[in-house]
Design a protein around this motif. Structure first.
Motif, mmCIF file in Angstrom:
data_model
loop_
_atom_site.group_PDB
_atom_site.id
_atom_site.type_symbol
_atom_site.label_atom_id
_atom_site.label_comp_id
_atom_site.label_asym_id
_atom_site.label_seq_id
_atom_site.Cartn_x
_atom_site.Cartn_y
_atom_site.Cartn_z
ATOM 1 N N LEU A 1 3.201 -6.315 -5.456
ATOM 2 C CA LEU A 1 3.411 -7.302 -4.401
ATOM 3 C C LEU A 1 4.898 -7.626 -4.330
ATOM 4 N N HIS A 2 5.490 -7.330 -3.201
ATOM 5 C CA HIS A 2 6.916 -7.589 -2.989
ATOM 6 C C HIS A 2 7.054 -8.916 -2.255
ATOM 7 N N SER A 3 7.566 -9.918 -2.946
ATOM 8 C CA SER A 3 7.777 -11.226 -2.344
ATOM 9 C C SER A 3 9.093 -11.204 -1.577
ATOM 10 N N VAL A 4 9.016 -11.447 -0.275
ATOM 11 C CA VAL A 4 10.206 -11.419 0.569
ATOM 12 C C VAL A 4 10.408 -12.780 1.222
ATOM 13 N N GLU B 1 3.783 -6.516 1.094
ATOM 14 C CA GLU B 1 4.834 -7.531 1.170
ATOM 15 C C GLU B 1 4.215 -8.887 1.488
ATOM 16 N N VAL B 2 4.713 -9.910 0.841
ATOM 17 C CA VAL B 2 4.240 -11.274 1.074
ATOM 18 C C VAL B 2 5.451 -12.120 1.437
ATOM 19 N N ASP B 3 5.477 -12.628 2.653
ATOM 20 C CA ASP B 3 6.597 -13.430 3.123
ATOM 21 C C ASP B 3 6.425 -14.871 2.636
ATOM 22 N N TYR B 4 7.466 -15.392 1.995
ATOM 23 C CA TYR B 4 7.417 -16.752 1.455
ATOM 24 C C TYR B 4 7.047 -17.772 2.534
ATOM 25 N N ALA B 5 7.617 -17.634 3.724
ATOM 26 C CA ALA B 5 7.328 -18.600 4.791
ATOM 27 C C ALA B 5 5.845 -18.582 5.142
ATOM 28 N N ASP B 6 5.249 -17.395 5.186
ATOM 29 C CA ASP B 6 3.806 -17.311 5.448
ATOM 30 C C ASP B 6 3.009 -17.942 4.310
ATOM 31 N N LEU B 7 3.461 -17.715 3.089
ATOM 32 C CA LEU B 7 2.734 -18.220 1.926
ATOM 33 C C LEU B 7 2.660 -19.741 1.925
ATOM 34 N N VAL B 8 3.754 -20.415 2.318
ATOM 35 C CA VAL B 8 3.762 -21.884 2.250
ATOM 36 C C VAL B 8 3.262 -22.549 3.533
ATOM 37 N N GLU C 1 -3.776 -20.163 3.030
ATOM 38 C CA GLU C 1 -5.117 -19.581 2.952
ATOM 39 C C GLU C 1 -5.150 -18.193 3.588
ATOM 40 N N ALA C 2 -4.626 -18.067 4.804
ATOM 41 C CA ALA C 2 -4.645 -16.770 5.479
ATOM 42 C C ALA C 2 -3.839 -15.737 4.701
ATOM 43 N N THR C 3 -2.700 -16.150 4.167
ATOM 44 C CA THR C 3 -1.840 -15.223 3.436
ATOM 45 C C THR C 3 -2.493 -14.774 2.140
ATOM 46 N N LEU C 4 -3.075 -15.700 1.414
ATOM 47 C CA LEU C 4 -3.701 -15.357 0.139
ATOM 48 C C LEU C 4 -4.993 -14.578 0.321
ATOM 49 N N LYS C 5 -5.671 -14.772 1.425
ATOM 50 C CA LYS C 5 -6.847 -13.939 1.714
ATOM 51 C C LYS C 5 -6.416 -12.492 1.896
ATOM 52 N N ARG C 6 -5.289 -12.278 2.566
ATOM 53 C CA ARG C 6 -4.781 -10.911 2.722
ATOM 54 C C ARG C 6 -4.398 -10.319 1.371
ATOM 55 N N VAL C 7 -3.800 -11.152 0.506
ATOM 56 C CA VAL C 7 -3.424 -10.683 -0.824
ATOM 57 C C VAL C 7 -4.669 -10.304 -1.621
ATOM 58 N N CYS C 8 -5.684 -11.142 -1.580
ATOM 59 C CA CYS C 8 -6.925 -10.843 -2.310
ATOM 60 C C CYS C 8 -7.566 -9.556 -1.811
ATOM 61 N N GLU C 9 -7.542 -9.344 -0.510
ATOM 62 C CA GLU C 9 -8.091 -8.106 0.040
ATOM 63 C C GLU C 9 -7.291 -6.909 -0.467
ATOM 64 N N PHE C 10 -5.970 -7.055 -0.516
ATOM 65 C CA PHE C 10 -5.108 -5.961 -0.965
ATOM 66 C C PHE C 10 -5.385 -5.594 -2.422
ATOM 67 N N ILE C 11 -5.557 -6.604 -3.281
ATOM 68 C CA ILE C 11 -5.758 -6.322 -4.704
ATOM 69 C C ILE C 11 -7.234 -6.100 -5.050
#
Length: 264
Positions: free
Chosen positions: A124-127, A169-176, A180-190
């Protein structure tokens, strides 16, 4: 014993949101995470049986592993990456979890090593908007703009070849702003089921207290993790950077900033 799943690595520039992403993922029922290990540093990758170095002392103190247990883990390994993997699995299974996540910003520079040493691992690349990253560096006295640009270019160059790693890639602005939407995408990815607790983070002071106790220094990053998810650092560069600093970053890194939608 709980079935093991491949590990997850997080990397990116310092102050790009790597710590928050690791902290949130570590709240998942299946995922264990802790403070950054710098597993690729010589103290661990090369002289891993010497447990007296500062990095090794911090590793066992951050993860609450006894010296005797650390010695056992090191003695049973043939190379540094094997020792590190044994160490992380010991902590993961002690916590009753199935996989581990490791966050050290410099992971982004070691994708080839991750791919070869940890088959099946994902990255996961945090950008984060480079102007906001440098604003945090400036406020915290991390480095001047030339040093920042050098590190940003190195990270960009590294991810041109991800060596076959599952990469997202996980954009910090999206994360904060959309946790919920961002972390759901992360969970799907992993490949993990959604866990409601990930986006319901109310802050945790444990990392800050551990860093203070072990290193004797406070950590601004750990202090921010003690708070609920906040958005005040998004677009902070407008208040912190000079016009010249902002223009320099836009000129030197504009191609990547456009790709991630930071230049409009």
């Amino acid at each position: 014993m709980t079935a093991r799943k491949p590990p997850i690595f997080i990397g990116g520039l310092m102050k790009s949101g790597t710590s928050l992403l690791r902290k949130l993922l570590g709240n998942h029922d299946n995922v264990f995470g802790g403070l950054e290990t710098h597993w690729f540093s010589p103290d661990i990758s090369e002289t891993f049986r010497d447990l007296s170095s500062r990095r090794q002392v911090w590793l066992r103190d951050f993860y609450e592993v006894s010296l005797e247990e650390q010695q056992r883990l090191a003695e049973g390994a043939s190379r540094g990456t094997e020792y590190f993997e044994r160490f992380m699995w010991f902590c993961t299974e002690r916590a009753g979890k199935q996989r581990w996540v490791e966050k050290t910003p410099g992971n982004v520079l070691h994708l080839g090593l991750i791919a070869s040493a940890f088959p099946g691992a994902s990255f996961l690349h945090s950008v984060r908007d480079y102007r906001d990253v440098y604003a945090s560096w400036k406020v915290n006295g991390k480095a001047g703009i030339d040093g920042f640009l050098t590190q940003a270019r190195a990270a960009l160059s590294s991810v041109t070849d991800v060596h076959g790693l599952p990469y997202a890639e996980v954009d910090y602005a999206d994360l904060v702003t959309q946790p919920e939407a961002t972390l759901k995408r992360v969970c799907e990815f992993i490949g993990e089921p959604w866990d409601e607790r990930l986006a319901q983070y109310e802050g945790d002071d444990s990392d800050r207290q551990k860093v203070l106790a072990v290193s004797g220094k406070d950590s601004p990053t750990a202090a921010s993790l003690a708070k609920p998810i906040f958005t005040q650092s998004v677009q902070r560069w407008r208040e912190v950077l000079s016009d010249d600093e902002a223009r320099t970053i836009e000129r030197e890194l504009g191609h990547a900033m456009s790709r991630w939608g930071w230049l409009k």
